[in-house]
Design a protein around this motif. Structure first.
Motif, short mmCIF file in Angstrom:
data_model
loop_
_atom_site.label_atom_id
_atom_site.label_comp_id
_atom_site.label_asym_id
_atom_site.label_seq_id
_atom_site.Cartn_x
_atom_site.Cartn_y
_atom_site.Cartn_z
N PRO A 1 -95.58 68.23 -8.97
CA PRO A 1 -96.07 66.67 -9.25
C PRO A 1 -95.17 66.24 -9.71
N SER A 2 -94.12 66.44 -9.61
CA SER A 2 -93.36 65.39 -9.95
C SER A 2 -93.24 63.85 -8.42
N LEU B 1 -101.08 69.15 -15.77
CA LEU B 1 -102.57 67.87 -16.02
C LEU B 1 -102.66 67.85 -17.39
N PRO B 2 -101.58 67.30 -17.99
CA PRO B 2 -101.61 67.19 -19.11
C PRO B 2 -102.73 66.75 -19.98
N ARG B 3 -103.49 65.11 -20.00
CA ARG B 3 -104.46 65.21 -19.81
C ARG B 3 -105.88 66.32 -19.68
N LEU C 1 -100.64 61.55 -8.58
CA LEU C 1 -101.02 62.92 -9.40
C LEU C 1 -101.98 62.33 -10.11
N GLU C 2 -102.04 61.03 -11.08
CA GLU C 2 -102.78 60.57 -11.66
C GLU C 2 -104.17 60.23 -11.00
N THR C 3 -103.86 59.92 -9.91
CA THR C 3 -105.14 59.41 -9.59
C THR C 3 -105.94 60.26 -9.98
#
Length: 191
Positions: free
Chosen positions: A16-17, A41-43, A137-139
């Protein structure tokens, strides 16, 4: 860009990083796949009712350039995921595993103006504004969150019945007549 030019393909890391800064502005294509656990995936982890070892998503992504008549080729991104996480069933209020599968296609554009000019009737693909430091990753996490069911529930027949969950119907020999809760108010009025 020369239409006959063969572009290099970059293999994306599954960490992920490594996906927090991907340069989609260089003329190259990307390919990658892997597995992300819910904890990466924290969210999404905030939405899960419980996190069980093995919960997460297999994902795959590939970009390529497509010819577009009358203009430079544009870059398209095909990606998909398949996985599961645990949510609260809204029928029985118990934990339930929800399977999620999604396949999407994006056309990568450089500006918001290009995205706004993209034809909205094209439901097969939608524009995605990218940059040199694009957080892939965020997308992807956004897309997973958008694919969550509005009302998660077990498949039909897997939930306990309403009566057994809330204790109704438990006493078979009880009286059929219930006391009116407003009798207390009626008695107050008399005094």
């Amino acid at each position: 860009m020369n239409r006959n030019q063969v572009l290099p393909q970059v293999q994306l890391s599954s960490k992920p990083s490594a996906l927090k800064r991907v340069d989609f502005c260089v003329p190259q294509s990307y390919k990658g796949s892997g597995f992300w656990g819910i904890s990466e995936l924290p969210r999404l982890a905030k939405e899960a009712s419980t996190v069980v070892a093995g919960d997460g998503f297999n994902w795959a992504l590939e970009t390529h350039f497509e010819d577009s008549p009358g203009s430079e080729p544009h870059q398209a991104m095909d990606w998909g995921f398949q996985g599961w996480l645990h949510l609260i069933c809204q029928r029985c209020l118990q934990d339930c595993a929800v399977d999620l599968t999604e396949k999407r296609r994006f056309i990568l554009v450089a500006t918001e103006e290009e995205a706004d000019a993209y034809p909205p009737e094209d439901e097969e693909q939608e524009p995605l504004v990218v940059s040199q430091h694009f957080n892939l990753l965020e997308t992807i996490e956004d897309e997973v969150l958008l694919s969550l069911p509005l009302i998660p529930k077990h498949p039909e027949g897997f939930c306990e019945s309403y009566a057994s969950v809330f204790g109704e119907g438990a006493d078979e020999g009880g009286s059929d007549e219930r006391e009116n809760p407003f009798n207390v108010l009626k008695n107050m009025k008399k005094n």
